[in-house]
Design a protein around this motif. Structure first.
Motif, PDB file in Angstrom:
ATOM      1  N   GLY A  36      54.175 -36.339  34.807  1.00 22.50           N
ATOM      2  CA  GLY A  36      54.576 -37.257  33.740  1.00 22.50           C
ATOM      3  C   GLY A  36      54.187 -36.719  32.372  1.00 22.50           C
ATOM      4  N   ILE A  37      52.998 -36.171  32.267  1.00 23.78           N
ATOM      5  CA  ILE A  37      52.552 -35.597  30.997  1.00 23.78           C
ATOM      6  C   ILE A  37      53.377 -34.366  30.652  1.00 23.78           C
ATOM      7  CG2 ILE A  37      50.616 -34.487  29.795  1.00 23.78           C
ATOM      8  CD1 ILE A  37      48.769 -36.423  31.384  1.00 23.78           C
ATOM      9  N   ASP A  38      53.687 -33.536  31.664  1.00 20.87           N
ATOM     10  CA  ASP A  38      54.557 -32.369  31.436  1.00 20.87           C
ATOM     11  C   ASP A  38      55.906 -32.804  30.879  1.00 20.87           C
ATOM     12  OD1 ASP A  38      52.844 -30.329  32.159  1.00 20.87           O
ATOM     13  OD2 ASP A  38      53.555 -30.233  34.236  1.00 20.87           O
ATOM     14  N   SER A  39      56.447 -33.875  31.435  1.00 24.19           N
ATOM     15  CA  SER A  39      57.735 -34.390  30.967  1.00 24.19           C
ATOM     16  C   SER A  39      57.647 -34.809  29.500  1.00 24.19           C
ATOM     17  CB  SER A  39      58.160 -35.568  31.846  1.00 24.19           C
ATOM     18  OG  SER A  39      59.369 -36.101  31.400  1.00 24.19           O
ATOM     19  N   LEU A  40      56.571 -35.479  29.137  1.00 25.84           N
ATOM     20  CA  LEU A  40      56.374 -35.877  27.738  1.00 25.84           C
ATOM     21  C   LEU A  40      56.229 -34.654  26.825  1.00 25.84           C
ATOM     22  CD1 LEU A  40      53.883 -38.829  28.268  1.00 25.84           C
ATOM     23  CD2 LEU A  40      56.252 -38.996  27.464  1.00 25.84           C
ATOM     24  N   MET A  41      55.525 -33.640  27.309  1.00 26.02           N
ATOM     25  CA  MET A  41      55.345 -32.424  26.513  1.00 26.02           C
ATOM     26  C   MET A  41      56.677 -31.717  26.304  1.00 26.02           C
ATOM     27  SD  MET A  41      51.745 -31.115  28.179  1.00 26.02           S
ATOM     28  CE  MET A  41      51.785 -29.497  27.456  1.00 26.02           C
ATOM     29  N   GLN A  42      57.520 -31.668  27.353  1.00 28.63           N
ATOM     30  CA  GLN A  42      58.842 -31.046  27.218  1.00 28.63           C
ATOM     31  C   GLN A  42      59.700 -31.812  26.231  1.00 28.63           C
ATOM     32  OE1 GLN A  42      60.435 -30.734  31.170  1.00 28.63           O
ATOM     33  NE2 GLN A  42      59.085 -29.047  31.729  1.00 28.63           N
ATOM     34  N   ALA A  43      59.610 -33.142  26.254  1.00 27.32           N
ATOM     35  CA  ALA A  43      60.370 -33.954  25.307  1.00 27.32           C
ATOM     36  C   ALA A  43      59.907 -33.664  23.883  1.00 27.32           C
ATOM     37  CB  ALA A  43      60.221 -35.440  25.634  1.00 27.32           C
ATOM     38  N   ASP A  44      58.597 -33.513  23.695  1.00 26.35           N
ATOM     39  CA  ASP A  44      58.066 -33.165  22.370  1.00 26.35           C
ATOM     40  C   ASP A  44      58.558 -31.795  21.937  1.00 26.35           C
ATOM     41  OD1 ASP A  44      56.698 -35.531  22.081  1.00 26.35           O
ATOM     42  OD2 ASP A  44      54.721 -34.691  22.568  1.00 26.35           O
ATOM     43  N   ASP A  45      58.543 -30.838  22.880  1.00 30.07           N
ATOM     44  CA  ASP A  45      59.020 -29.491  22.559  1.00 30.07           C
ATOM     45  C   ASP A  45      60.489 -29.522  22.171  1.00 30.07           C
ATOM     46  OD1 ASP A  45      56.525 -28.473  23.103  1.00 30.07           O
ATOM     47  OD2 ASP A  45      57.062 -27.667  25.075  1.00 30.07           O
ATOM     48  N   GLN A  46      61.277 -30.321  22.894  1.00 33.19           N
ATOM     49  CA  GLN A  46      62.709 -30.422  22.597  1.00 33.19           C
ATOM     50  C   GLN A  46      62.917 -31.058  21.226  1.00 33.19           C
ATOM     51  OE1 GLN A  46      65.292 -29.112  24.193  1.00 33.19           O
ATOM     52  NE2 GLN A  46      66.548 -29.820  22.524  1.00 33.19           N
ATOM     53  N   ALA A  47      62.127 -32.077  20.914  1.00 31.01           N
ATOM     54  CA  ALA A  47      62.247 -32.723  19.603  1.00 31.01           C
ATOM     55  C   ALA A  47      61.903 -31.725  18.502  1.00 31.01           C
ATOM     56  CB  ALA A  47      61.334 -33.943  19.531  1.00 31.01           C
ATOM     57  N   GLY A  48      60.905 -30.873  18.759  1.00 34.84           N
ATOM     58  CA  GLY A  48      60.548 -29.841  17.788  1.00 34.84           C
ATOM     59  C   GLY A  48      61.641 -28.809  17.647  1.00 34.84           C
ATOM     60  N   ALA A  49      62.318 -28.506  18.756  1.00 34.68           N
ATOM     61  CA  ALA A  49      63.407 -27.517  18.727  1.00 34.68           C
ATOM     62  C   ALA A  49      64.572 -28.029  17.899  1.00 34.68           C
ATOM     63  CB  ALA A  49      63.870 -27.197  20.145  1.00 34.68           C
ATOM     64  N   ASP A  50      64.723 -29.365  17.827  1.00 33.64           N
ATOM     65  CA  ASP A  50      65.815 -29.919  17.031  1.00 33.64           C
ATOM     66  C   ASP A  50      65.631 -29.619  15.542  1.00 33.64           C
ATOM     67  OD1 ASP A  50      66.981 -30.889  19.306  1.00 33.64           O
ATOM     68  OD2 ASP A  50      66.203 -32.917  19.067  1.00 33.64           O
ATOM     69  N   HIS A  51      64.403 -29.353  15.147  1.00 31.31           N
ATOM     70  CA  HIS A  51      64.134 -29.006  13.750  1.00 31.31           C
ATOM     71  C   HIS A  51      64.102 -27.500  13.539  1.00 31.31           C
ATOM     72  CE1 HIS A  51      63.443 -33.188  13.041  1.00 31.31           C
ATOM     73  NE2 HIS A  51      62.496 -33.229  13.938  1.00 31.31           N
ATOM     74  N   ASP A  52      64.302 -26.774  14.615  1.00 34.52           N
ATOM     75  CA  ASP A  52      64.302 -25.325  14.583  1.00 34.52           C
ATOM     76  C   ASP A  52      65.614 -24.835  13.962  1.00 34.52           C
ATOM     77  OD1 ASP A  52      64.303 -22.615  15.103  1.00 34.52           O
ATOM     78  OD2 ASP A  52      63.963 -22.800  17.244  1.00 34.52           O
ATOM     79  N   PRO A  53      65.532 -23.936  12.982  1.00 34.33           N
ATOM     80  CA  PRO A  53      66.764 -23.467  12.345  1.00 34.33           C
ATOM     81  C   PRO A  53      67.710 -22.764  13.307  1.00 34.33           C
ATOM     82  CG  PRO A  53      64.850 -22.274  11.492  1.00 34.33           C
ATOM     83  CD  PRO A  53      64.348 -23.348  12.400  1.00 34.33           C
ATOM     84  N   LEU A  54      67.205 -22.235  14.413  1.00 39.65           N
ATOM     85  CA  LEU A  54      68.066 -21.557  15.378  1.00 39.65           C
ATOM     86  C   LEU A  54      68.727 -22.522  16.349  1.00 39.65           C
ATOM     87  CD1 LEU A  54      65.985 -18.360  16.212  1.00 39.65           C
ATOM     88  CD2 LEU A  54      67.904 -18.613  14.633  1.00 39.65           C
ATOM     89  N   ALA A  55      68.291 -23.779  16.368  1.00 38.28           N
ATOM     90  CA  ALA A  55      68.888 -24.752  17.278  1.00 38.28           C
ATOM     91  C   ALA A  55      70.373 -24.922  16.975  1.00 38.28           C
ATOM     92  CB  ALA A  55      68.166 -26.093  17.175  1.00 38.28           C
ATOM     93  N   GLY A  56      70.744 -24.859  15.714  1.00 42.80           N
ATOM     94  CA  GLY A  56      72.150 -24.967  15.335  1.00 42.80           C
ATOM     95  C   GLY A  56      72.971 -23.814  15.881  1.00 42.80           C
ATOM     96  N   VAL A  57      72.375 -22.644  15.948  1.00 42.45           N
ATOM     97  CA  VAL A  57      73.073 -21.473  16.483  1.00 42.45           C
ATOM     98  C   VAL A  57      73.377 -21.698  17.963  1.00 42.45           C
ATOM     99  CG1 VAL A  57      72.869 -19.005  16.976  1.00 42.45           C
ATOM    100  CG2 VAL A  57      72.036 -19.912  14.801  1.00 42.45           C
TER     101      VAL A  57
END
Length: 95
Positions: A36-57
């Protein structure tokens, strides 16, 4: 490194975790909680990736992969850029 900690769960969550262990989905309640904690961490990582300039690429590549094959530009090493220029000329002439 593992650190021992005490966690208090409501009856509802504990019953669910124990049922997952009984069903063989996890070897222990501890592993259910870790998952469950891993799942939350992955969601946080994904949310951070949305702000990543390469996410648009990555999104653009996915979008282009949806292009029907008949619209792909064939790879002709000698004339590749000529084909691209011709397609762009066609596109902008019609506008």
């Amino acid at each position: 490194m593992n650190v021992k900690n005490t966690v208090t769960l409501s009856d509802r969550y504990l019953r669910h975790a124990e049922r997952m262990v009984e069903d063989g989905q996890f070897p222990s309640v501890e592993k259910v909680i870790e998952a469950g904690i891993d799942s939350l961490m992955q969601a946080d990582d994904q949310a951070g990736a949305d702000h990543d300039p390469l996410a648009g690429v990555a999104d653009e590549i996915r979008r282009r992969m949806q292009t029907p094959r008949d619209q792909w530009i064939p790879m002709d090493r000698d004339n590749l850029f000529d084909s691209v220029r011709a397609r762009l000329d066609e596109k902008y002439k019609s506008k």
